[in-house]
Design an enzyme around this catalytic site. Structure first.
Site, PDB file in Angstrom:
ATOM      1  N   LYS A  73     -11.662  38.321  27.504  1.00  0.00           N
ATOM      2  CA  LYS A  73     -11.179  37.104  28.148  1.00  0.00           C
ATOM      3  C   LYS A  73      -9.901  37.390  28.926  1.00  0.00           C
ATOM      4  CE  LYS A  73      -9.791  32.359  26.940  1.00  0.00           C
ATOM      5  NZ  LYS A  73      -9.634  31.402  25.823  1.00  0.00           N
ATOM      6  N   SER A 150     -11.632  27.134  26.673  1.00  0.00           N
ATOM      7  CA  SER A 150     -11.066  27.952  27.726  1.00  0.00           C
ATOM      8  C   SER A 150     -11.774  29.291  27.906  1.00  0.00           C
ATOM      9  CB  SER A 150      -9.576  28.200  27.463  1.00  0.00           C
ATOM     10  OG  SER A 150      -9.363  28.935  26.278  1.00  0.00           O
ATOM     11  N   SER A 174     -11.637  26.460  22.074  1.00  0.00           N
ATOM     12  CA  SER A 174     -11.906  27.268  23.261  1.00  0.00           C
ATOM     13  C   SER A 174     -12.949  28.358  23.097  1.00  0.00           C
ATOM     14  CB  SER A 174     -10.602  27.892  23.772  1.00  0.00           C
ATOM     15  OG  SER A 174      -9.761  26.894  24.285  1.00  0.00           O
TER      16      SER A 174
END
Length: 487
Positions: A73, A150, A174
């Site tokens: 990520k 996210s 997230s």
């Protein structure tokens, strides 16, 4: 290789071990899929093919996922060979002088990280539409819908078949929100189960933790086993696990007291498809022999108070990250490089005092105690993961400069995602499983929470549901259609 998509990460690693493919060949496949799919999805960023090839040439660790392509990520998981944007134009191309404990433990599995995945700015939001990527990240099940946030880039990339597993992080849902939006497995373990150093002792007052997006439960368990345990100097750590995640997956679930909620935790209606997903899951669990009953959480749980405290804590954390970066550069913050929501967080944080922040943390901890009391009478709290199917791209675009309204206002983030932040605040383990799809082929995740420390029992339940619900065929349908569902 022609059957790349028919294997999870564990399966691909077995092929490497048997000599039926190589790490270079798998990387070639992942890069080819990135070139094919990413223009439509906008999920993969910061390509680092040279670093990936160098890692292979150096000799990969003999870990359980040796040779498997992997994505990090674009937030957290600091690594010298993998620059980051932190989802933000303000941080664009930032490099690290160290490797985080999370990254080194992931690398020890033998995976080949070759890029990062898109994230909203500093991880704030249930959608991934950051300006640094030039456009929104889209859902492979419907390009007009969000892949979540996210960890939205990781969710989209795994669901579409670019990689079988990817890194994520979860401070308010997230990992679980993209899992629900993209039809994947997403697990948030007990607070401090995974390391957060050396950059910090905790994130967002202990609410944030790393995790993984996977198509199979066994991949998620393998990765969680690899990173479990406190890092050097951790201020606190999770309760000891008597068995590994992998062993828990292979252990039959005991009969559980499961209480399901057909509304939000504070009694508001949810989308009919989400309510149906909860009801059908409750029926399935009853058929599996569990003690299953409908449940209405008491108003004394006071979820709105927790969400207001969560908003204060995250606003202060966001402001701190930006102010520290500006201080390190010796400059004023260039707010034109920030999203509207982030500017709003900065403005809101300026209205708060130190006592305001500490009071918010105390309220979060008080909520955790109230949540813990709910689990004295049951083992599992079952809800949907989101209050509705994945929303349309642009609906929660991060351009609202009223941070409180964006989070807590009518039609805002907490209306859309009213469940997941509760277990970040309480520190309890929770997961989203791909148990339901709407009539128009949109994934709807189902959410399960258990008491703090009960990670193994949660995984045993997930394993039982993976067999009983058999979500693999729906995932395979998407992959058979080229990774993007035709519309």
């Amino acid at each position: 290789m022609s059957d790349y998509h028919s294997h999870d990460a564990t399966g691909l690693a077995e092929l490497v071990t048997k000599g039926e493919t190589t790490a270079h060949e798998l990387l070639d496949m992942a890069l080819a899929e990135t070139r094919r799919l990413n223009p439509a999805l906008n999920a993969v960023t910061m390509l680092a093919e040279d670093a990936a090839r160098a890692a292979i040439e150096k000799g990969l660790p003999d870990g359980p996922l040796k040779g498997v392509p992997f994505l990090l990520k674009d937030l957290k998981c600091e690594a010298r060979a993998y620059p980051t944007n932190n989802g933000s134009k303000y941080f664009e191309g930032h490099t690290w002088a160290y490797d985080s404990t999370m990254f080194t433990r992931i690398a020890a599995t033998g995976v080949v990280s070759f890029a990062r995945t898109t994230s909203p700015e500093l991880g704030v939001g249930p959608v991934t539409e950051a300006q640094v990527y030039g456009g929104p990240t889209r859902n492979p099940w419907n390009l007009g819908r969000t892949s979540g946030g996210s960890s939205g880039g990781s969710g989209a990339a795994v669901a579409a078949g670019i990689v079988p597993a990817a890194h994520g992080s979860d401070g308010g849902g997230s990992v679980r929100i993209p899992a629900a939006s993209c039809g994947l497995v997403g697990i948030k373990p007990t607070r401090a189960r995974f390391p957060s150093g050396p950059a910090s002792g905790e994130g967002w007052a202990g609410m944030a933790i790393d995790g993984f997006l996977t198509r199979s439960l066994r991949d998620n368990c393998t990765l969680m086993d690899a990173v479990t345990g406190p890092d050097l100097g951790a201020p606190y750590h999770a309760p000891y696990m008597a068995q590994s995640f992998t062993d828990a997956r292979q252990t039959p679930s005991r009969k559980l007291k499961i209480r399901y909620v057909e509304t939000t935790l504070d009694g508001r209606d949810i989308h009919p498809e989400c309510r149906k997903a909860v009801q059908e899951t409750a029926h399935l669990l009853r058929d599996l022999g569990h003690d299953v009953e409908a449940y209405i959480p008491p108003k004394s749980l006071d979820v709105p108070q927790m969400m207001a405290a969560w908003t204060i804590t995250v606003a202060c954390g966001t402001a701190l990250a930006i102010q520290n970066a500006a201080k390190a550069r010796g400059e004023e913050v260039d707010q034109t490089q920030l999203e509207g929501v982030t500017r709003g967080a900065l403005a809101y944080a300026k209205t708060l005092t130190g006592p305001d922040y500490l009071n918010a943390v105390n309220q979060i901890h008080a909520f955790g105690r109230r949540m813990a009391a709910e689990f004295l009478a049951c083992d599992v709290l079952l809800t949907t993961t989101l209050a509705e199917p994945p929303c349309e791209v642009g609906r929660l675009k991060p351009d609202n400069e009223d941070f409180v309204a964006y989070r807590n206002g009518k039609g805002g983030v907490f209306d859309y995602s009213p469940f997941t932040a509760a277990t970040n605040a309480s520190g309890q383990p929770s997961m989203s499983l791909p148990l339901y799809w709407s009539d128009d082929h949109l994934p709807i995740g189902v959410h399960f929470a258990m008491a703090a420390g009960q990670d193994a029992a949660l995984v045993s339940l997930a394993a039982e549901l993976e067999v009983a619900a058999n979500w693999a065929p729906m995932q395979a349908k998407l992959l058979a259609k080229g990774g993007i569902w035709p519309r």
